[in-house]
Design a protein around this motif. Structure first.
Motif, PDB file in Angstrom:
ATOM      1  N   ARG A  97       0.802  -1.248   0.138  1.00 39.66           N
ATOM      2  CA  ARG A  97       0.200  -0.028   0.111  1.00 39.66           C
ATOM      3  C   ARG A  97       0.837   1.310   0.097  1.00 39.66           C
ATOM      4  O   ARG A  97       1.828   1.352   0.587  1.00 39.66           O
TER       5      ARG A  97
ATOM      6  N   LEU B 238       0.988   5.018   0.948  1.00 41.93           N
ATOM      7  CA  LEU B 238       0.277   6.006   1.807  1.00 41.93           C
ATOM      8  C   LEU B 238       0.919   7.461   2.048  1.00 41.93           C
ATOM      9  O   LEU B 238       2.022   7.414   1.806  1.00 41.93           O
TER      10      LEU B 238
ATOM     11  N   PRO C  83       1.364  10.149   5.058  1.00 40.66           N
ATOM     12  CA  PRO C  83       1.284  10.174   6.392  1.00 40.66           C
ATOM     13  C   PRO C  83       0.050  10.814   6.981  1.00 40.66           C
ATOM     14  O   PRO C  83      -0.623  11.692   6.464  1.00 40.66           O
ATOM     15  N   PRO C  84      -0.441  10.648   8.324  1.00 39.47           N
ATOM     16  CA  PRO C  84      -1.769  10.990   8.703  1.00 39.47           C
ATOM     17  C   PRO C  84      -1.583  12.498   8.863  1.00 39.47           C
ATOM     18  O   PRO C  84      -0.717  13.048   9.178  1.00 39.47           O
TER      19      PRO C  84
ATOM     20  N   ILE D  56      -8.350   7.841   4.765  1.00 43.00           N
ATOM     21  CA  ILE D  56      -8.721   6.825   5.960  1.00 43.00           C
ATOM     22  C   ILE D  56      -9.504   7.357   7.231  1.00 43.00           C
ATOM     23  O   ILE D  56      -8.924   8.443   7.818  1.00 43.00           O
TER      24      ILE D  56
ATOM     25  N   GLU E 265      -5.468   3.273  13.257  1.00 39.12           N
ATOM     26  CA  GLU E 265      -4.112   3.976  13.509  1.00 39.12           C
ATOM     27  C   GLU E 265      -3.620   4.861  12.519  1.00 39.12           C
ATOM     28  O   GLU E 265      -2.854   5.811  12.553  1.00 39.12           O
ATOM     29  N   ASP E 266      -4.287   4.723  11.263  1.00 30.81           N
ATOM     30  CA  ASP E 266      -3.855   5.403  10.171  1.00 30.81           C
ATOM     31  C   ASP E 266      -4.931   6.612   9.726  1.00 30.81           C
ATOM     32  O   ASP E 266      -5.105   6.866   8.667  1.00 30.81           O
ATOM     33  N   THR E 267      -5.586   6.923  10.797  1.00 32.33           N
ATOM     34  CA  THR E 267      -6.929   8.015  10.676  1.00 32.33           C
ATOM     35  C   THR E 267      -6.293   9.145  10.050  1.00 32.33           C
ATOM     36  O   THR E 267      -5.058   9.853  10.535  1.00 32.33           O
TER      37      THR E 267
ATOM     38  N   ALA F  57      -4.790   9.492   7.455  1.00 31.52           N
ATOM     39  CA  ALA F  57      -3.779   9.330   6.045  1.00 31.52           C
ATOM     40  C   ALA F  57      -4.626   9.175   4.898  1.00 31.52           C
ATOM     41  O   ALA F  57      -5.774   8.694   4.699  1.00 31.52           O
TER      42      ALA F  57
ATOM     43  N   ALA G 271      -4.501   7.091   1.636  1.00 35.10           N
ATOM     44  CA  ALA G 271      -4.129   5.903   0.771  1.00 35.10           C
ATOM     45  C   ALA G 271      -3.889   6.536  -0.722  1.00 35.10           C
ATOM     46  O   ALA G 271      -5.124   6.860  -1.112  1.00 35.10           O
TER      47      ALA G 271
ATOM     48  N   VAL H 231       3.678   0.344   2.503  1.00 40.32           N
ATOM     49  CA  VAL H 231       3.677  -0.390   3.511  1.00 40.32           C
ATOM     50  C   VAL H 231       3.109  -1.599   2.980  1.00 40.32           C
ATOM     51  O   VAL H 231       2.349  -1.877   2.338  1.00 40.32           O
TER      52      VAL H 231
END
Length: 277
Positions: free
Chosen positions: A167, A169, A171-172, A197, A201-203, A205, A207, A234
């Motif tokens: 994936r 991404l 960063p958040p 997202i 934990e990746d709120t 972020a 994608a 990731v």
């Protein structure tokens, strides 16, 4: 009587006129006037050697006969006639002295055309990824074995070699609003396939795609980096083991099979040369 006297007078007058006419002699004729600009000819006695032409004041310079003097020739009795030497008209243009025609110049042989050198178009660079190697030392040993076959070689570590998904991404972000502002920048850059997202934990972020092989994920990362975004990759579904790959540019005239054989790699993969810069 008067009539007779008049007749006698007329007869005497006629006789007198006739006698005068017979005794007067031939009238001297004036020579014709010479045209302007032409030298006049003067007759000299036969005892003088060369004939000299005397020009009138308004004429062009007189011509002189430069013939050497010769013995006088006896002239028959009678009037002296002008010499038979013709006087050229000085007003007429003198013919130019004939010059020898120039010798024809031989044409020089044309130099043979020299063909322009043909410049060979260099072949585009070809890049390859060789591996996998168990550790960094094995990858460095493979680079040494390849030698000059590889140029600009770089070692690359694959953190999770057994991963089945990759994936990409961003960063958040600090908030939902900040994430949405980043999405607007992504859309303006022409990037598609994205979503924010919302939990975990990746709120917050962003994608930017999920791939089954690492090559596709690497291409996505390169495109995002060119657009000015620092994304991460990731891996998931693997066992956590790492592998090393050797990325390099092939030397001119070298095939990928030769590079793999020289390095001792088990696999070879095509690689975009832009990733080596």
């Amino acid at each position: 009587m008067l009539t007779r006297a008049l007749i006698v007078v007329l007869v005497i007058l006629n006789l007198g006129v006739a006698l005068w006419w017979l005794l007067r002699g031939e009238p001297a004729s004036e020579p014709p006037a010479s045209p302007a600009g032409v030298a006049q000819l003067e007759v000299l006695p036969a005892t003088q050697a060369p004939t000299t032409m005397v020009a009138s004041p308004d004429a062009t310079p007189a011509l002189q006969d430069v013939t050497p003097a010769s013995a006088p020739v006896a002239q028959p009795p009678g009037p002296v006639s002008a010499p038979a030497t013709a006087v050229a008209d000085t007003s007429a243009p003198r013919p130019a002295a004939s010059l020898p025609a120039p010798a024809p110049v031989a044409a020089a042989p044309a130099a043979p055309a020299v063909p322009a050198p043909v410049t060979a178009t260099p072949a585009p660079a070809q890049c390859v990824s060789l591996g996998p190697f168990a550790d960094r030392a094995a990858a460095q040993a493979a680079q040494s074995r390849a030698g000059a076959v590889l140029r600009g070689a770089k070692l690359r570590e694959v953190a999770d070699a057994g991963a089945t998904r990759y994936r990409v991404l961003l960063p958040p972000a600090a908030s939902r609003e900040a994430a949405q502002a980043t999405v607007k920048r992504i859309v303006a850059a022409g990037v598609s396939d994205y979503y924010i997202i919302a939990q975990g934990e990746d709120t917050n972020a962003i994608a930017l795609g999920q791939y089954r092989n690492r090559e596709g994920a690497d291409r996505r990362l390169a495109a995002l980096s060119a657009a000015g975004f620092k994304a991460t990759m990731v891996a998931s579904g693997g066992d956590g083991s790492a592998q090393w790959w050797l990325d390099a540019t092939l030397a001119d005239g070298t095939g990928t099979a030769v590079a793999r054989q020289r390095s001792g790699a088990a696999q070879q993969r095509s690689l975009e040369c832009a990733r080596l810069r």
